[in-house]
Scaffold this motif. Structure first.
Motif, PDB file in Angstrom:
ATOM      1  N   GLU A  88       0.949  -0.863   0.478  1.00 42.58           N
ATOM      2  CA  GLU A  88      -0.218  -0.051  -0.038  1.00 42.58           C
ATOM      3  C   GLU A  88       0.970   1.390  -0.199  1.00 42.58           C
ATOM      4  N   VAL A  89       1.365   1.224   0.827  1.00 39.07           N
ATOM      5  CA  VAL A  89       2.916   2.001   1.086  1.00 39.07           C
ATOM      6  C   VAL A  89       3.393   2.472  -0.084  1.00 39.07           C
ATOM      7  N   MET A  90       4.038   1.217  -0.770  1.00 34.42           N
ATOM      8  CA  MET A  90       4.616   2.713  -2.225  1.00 34.42           C
ATOM      9  C   MET A  90       3.902   2.784  -3.249  1.00 34.42           C
ATOM     10  N   LYS A  91       2.737   2.785  -3.105  1.00 34.59           N
ATOM     11  CA  LYS A  91       1.811   3.384  -3.898  1.00 34.59           C
ATOM     12  C   LYS A  91       2.051   4.721  -3.632  1.00 34.59           C
ATOM     13  N   ASN A  92       2.683   5.182  -2.271  1.00 34.90           N
ATOM     14  CA  ASN A  92       2.417   7.337  -3.100  1.00 34.90           C
ATOM     15  C   ASN A  92       3.634   7.665  -2.925  1.00 34.90           C
ATOM     16  N   ASP A  93       3.914   8.683  -3.523  1.00 35.39           N
ATOM     17  CA  ASP A  93       4.970   9.691  -4.176  1.00 35.39           C
ATOM     18  C   ASP A  93       5.885   9.756  -2.781  1.00 35.39           C
ATOM     19  N   VAL A  94       5.721  10.059  -1.835  1.00 39.26           N
ATOM     20  CA  VAL A  94       6.624  11.450  -1.272  1.00 39.26           C
ATOM     21  C   VAL A  94       7.366  10.338   0.129  1.00 39.26           C
ATOM     22  N   ILE A  95       6.327   8.552   0.017  1.00 41.22           N
ATOM     23  CA  ILE A  95       7.047   8.092   1.096  1.00 41.22           C
ATOM     24  C   ILE A  95       7.901   6.963   0.026  1.00 41.22           C
ATOM     25  N   ARG A  96       7.626   6.792  -1.259  1.00 43.57           N
ATOM     26  CA  ARG A  96       8.708   6.482  -2.228  1.00 43.57           C
ATOM     27  C   ARG A  96       9.995   6.520  -2.310  1.00 43.57           C
ATOM     28  N   ALA A  97       9.626   8.224  -2.219  1.00 43.58           N
ATOM     29  CA  ALA A  97      11.064   9.315  -2.555  1.00 43.58           C
ATOM     30  C   ALA A  97      11.733   9.511  -1.862  1.00 43.58           C
ATOM     31  N   ILE A  98      11.648   9.496  -0.235  1.00 41.47           N
ATOM     32  CA  ILE A  98      11.895   9.595   0.872  1.00 41.47           C
ATOM     33  C   ILE A  98      12.456   8.618   1.440  1.00 41.47           C
ATOM     34  N   VAL A  99      11.914   6.916   1.262  1.00 42.53           N
ATOM     35  CA  VAL A  99      12.923   5.761   1.750  1.00 42.53           C
ATOM     36  C   VAL A  99      13.629   5.795   0.738  1.00 42.53           C
ATOM     37  N   ALA A 100      14.107   5.756  -0.123  1.00 42.96           N
ATOM     38  CA  ALA A 100      15.174   5.966  -1.410  1.00 42.96           C
ATOM     39  C   ALA A 100      16.384   7.078  -1.505  1.00 42.96           C
ATOM     40  N   GLY A 125      20.523   1.571  -3.297  1.00 45.59           N
ATOM     41  CA  GLY A 125      21.318   0.869  -4.112  1.00 45.59           C
ATOM     42  C   GLY A 125      21.958  -0.036  -4.768  1.00 45.59           C
ATOM     43  N   ARG A 126      21.623  -1.550  -3.718  1.00 43.77           N
ATOM     44  CA  ARG A 126      22.146  -2.684  -4.074  1.00 43.77           C
ATOM     45  C   ARG A 126      20.988  -3.446  -4.178  1.00 43.77           C
ATOM     46  N   HIS A 127      21.472  -4.372  -5.427  1.00 39.17           N
ATOM     47  CA  HIS A 127      20.203  -5.461  -5.919  1.00 39.17           C
ATOM     48  C   HIS A 127      19.551  -4.631  -6.234  1.00 39.17           C
ATOM     49  N   GLY A 128      18.831  -3.586  -7.123  1.00 44.32           N
ATOM     50  CA  GLY A 128      17.843  -3.097  -6.648  1.00 44.32           C
ATOM     51  C   GLY A 128      16.878  -2.123  -6.420  1.00 44.32           C
ATOM     52  N   VAL A 129      17.560  -2.180  -4.489  1.00 43.56           N
ATOM     53  CA  VAL A 129      16.823  -1.662  -3.219  1.00 43.56           C
ATOM     54  C   VAL A 129      16.133  -0.254  -3.824  1.00 43.56           C
ATOM     55  N   ILE A 130      14.932   0.395  -3.561  1.00 44.37           N
ATOM     56  CA  ILE A 130      14.922   1.366  -3.384  1.00 44.37           C
ATOM     57  C   ILE A 130      14.270   1.926  -1.752  1.00 44.37           C
ATOM     58  N   GLY A 131      13.801   1.278  -0.757  1.00 41.08           N
ATOM     59  CA  GLY A 131      13.958   1.635   1.058  1.00 41.08           C
ATOM     60  C   GLY A 131      13.577  -0.179   1.177  1.00 41.08           C
ATOM     61  N   MET A 189      11.305  -3.992   6.693  1.00 36.71           N
ATOM     62  CA  MET A 189      10.198  -4.009   5.492  1.00 36.71           C
ATOM     63  C   MET A 189      11.116  -3.870   3.694  1.00 36.71           C
ATOM     64  N   TRP A 190      11.248  -4.308   3.183  1.00 42.92           N
ATOM     65  CA  TRP A 190      12.567  -3.696   1.693  1.00 42.92           C
ATOM     66  C   TRP A 190      11.493  -3.763   0.281  1.00 42.92           C
ATOM     67  N   ALA A 191      12.050  -2.561  -0.181  1.00 41.55           N
ATOM     68  CA  ALA A 191      11.395  -2.808  -1.665  1.00 41.55           C
ATOM     69  C   ALA A 191      12.564  -3.494  -2.742  1.00 41.55           C
ATOM     70  N   ALA A 192      12.468  -3.720  -3.557  1.00 45.18           N
ATOM     71  CA  ALA A 192      14.081  -3.869  -4.724  1.00 45.18           C
ATOM     72  C   ALA A 192      13.441  -3.623  -6.105  1.00 45.18           C
ATOM     73  N   GLN A 193      13.561  -3.021  -7.147  1.00 40.29           N
ATOM     74  CA  GLN A 193      13.712  -3.024  -8.760  1.00 40.29           C
ATOM     75  C   GLN A 193      13.314  -4.129  -8.951  1.00 40.29           C
ATOM     76  N   ALA A 194      13.366  -4.920  -9.858  1.00 35.15           N
ATOM     77  CA  ALA A 194      13.059  -6.010 -10.342  1.00 35.15           C
ATOM     78  C   ALA A 194      14.620  -5.494 -11.911  1.00 35.15           C
ATOM     79  N   ARG A 195      15.089  -6.132 -12.802  1.00 37.66           N
ATOM     80  CA  ARG A 195      15.984  -5.562 -13.640  1.00 37.66           C
ATOM     81  C   ARG A 195      15.006  -5.290 -15.426  1.00 37.66           C
ATOM     82  N   GLY A 196      13.631  -6.704 -15.248  1.00 40.79           N
ATOM     83  CA  GLY A 196      12.667  -6.307 -15.987  1.00 40.79           C
ATOM     84  C   GLY A 196      11.508  -4.863 -15.409  1.00 40.79           C
ATOM     85  N   GLY A 197      11.751  -4.313 -15.223  1.00 42.38           N
ATOM     86  CA  GLY A 197      11.052  -3.426 -14.215  1.00 42.38           C
ATOM     87  C   GLY A 197       9.716  -3.860 -13.483  1.00 42.38           C
TER      88      GLY A 197
END
Length: 307
Positions: free
Chosen positions: A203-215, A236-242, A256-264
């Protein structure tokens, strides 16, 4: 969960639809021997290096669950609590884009708590006026407990009233094994499970403000001395953005973590109760190390599984 409205249909067609839905539910959630629904199997079944202790859960948005490991019983979650605090504050006081939001006056309690010897705090002075966005950053990036409680008082008048909001939001998200008793997570009585916290991460990763801060790896805030460094050293490692760390003697280490896969695709996960009973620092190191292995394993295995 997105609710889709199904228009009324005639009797014969309605019966067919009902049977089809029942069969679909049986396939996704097959009944156990006692007739209750069993947990869904992973939608994407990968050979992953899950943590050997505690509990963990992960998913790939748009693809499905990667599964869970460990007994999903409520455990202390320490500063992972602050993710719900940010969620409630931004639901009550939303920010658009790069908006800073209202300037909030630091009260004497927040200044006094800044000197607490056994907590993660941020140096604040009574009378300072700091924007909502900067306070959210000071709570989520260096994990300021006094900032979390200041935001709770600003939002609801008291921490107790704010906690009631936190628990209402948890219930609305279907977090049935979660109990919040404070805004910062310092209380061992704030407990949850990896699967519940994964619902919140989604749910929180839908919020642009939270996404920007935790990255944000580090930042500077006017009136706060020095550079504020993110406690999540995986950024910044393994695509981690929060997203958010937590640690205490009772909780061990949590992430609690979020990462961007290479395919997006966006990969989300939660690891809890790593090295409980040891020092908070050792627990946090264990949570970060075990999460890194899990994220690296997902990044390695996911492309072949989704071809």
């Amino acid at each position: 969960m997105v609710r889709t409205r199904i228009p009324p249909v005639a009797g014969g067609v309605a019966a067919v639809v009902a049977v089809a839905l029942a069969v679909a539910c049986w396939v996704v959630f097959p009944p156990s021997v006692d007739g209750t629904a069993s947990p869904a199997r992973p939608s994407v079944d990968l050979p992953l290096p899950w943590p050997a202790e505690g509990q963990a859960s992960a998913e790939v948005l748009g693809l499905g669950s990667l599964g869970s490991r460990g007994e999903q019983e409520p455990v202390p979650i320490a500063s992972v609590t602050k993710v719900m605090t940010a969620y409630v504050v931004l639901k009550d006081h939303p920010l658009a884009g790069g908006e800073a939001g209202p300037r909030i006056v630091v009260d004497e309690q927040a200044e006094t708590e800044a000197a607490a010897p056994d907590e993660s705090t941020v140096p604040l002075r009574a009378g300072q006026r700091i924007s909502e966005r900067d306070l959210l950053a000071l709570m989520l990036v260096p994990s300021g407990n006094n900032v979390a409680r200041l935001l709770a008082r600003w939002d609801a008048g008291s921490q107790e009233a704010f906690v009631a909001k936190m628990n209402r939001e948890a219930a609305a998200l279907g977090m049935t094994s979660t109990t919040y008793t404070g805004a910062s997570g310092v209380e061992d009585s704030t407990t949850s499970t990896a699967t519940d916290q994964l619902r919140l991460a989604r749910e929180v990763m839908k919020n642009d403000v939270i996404r920007a801060i935790v990255a944000t790896p580090s930042l500077r805030v006017d009136g706060v001395p020095g550079t504020v460094v993110n406690t999540n050293t995986l950024l910044g490692r393994h695509g981690v953005i929060g997203l958010k760390t937590g640690s205490s003697t009772a909780a061990g280490g949590a992430l609690m973590w979020a990462a961007q896969a290479r395919g997006g695709a966006l990969i989300l996960g939660v690891v809890l109760h790593q090295n409980p009973g040891g020092s908070p620092g050792a627990g946090l190191r264990a949570a970060l190390e075990n999460s890194e292995k899990l994220i690296a394993g997902i990044q390695r295995e996911l492309p072949a599984a989704t071809r």
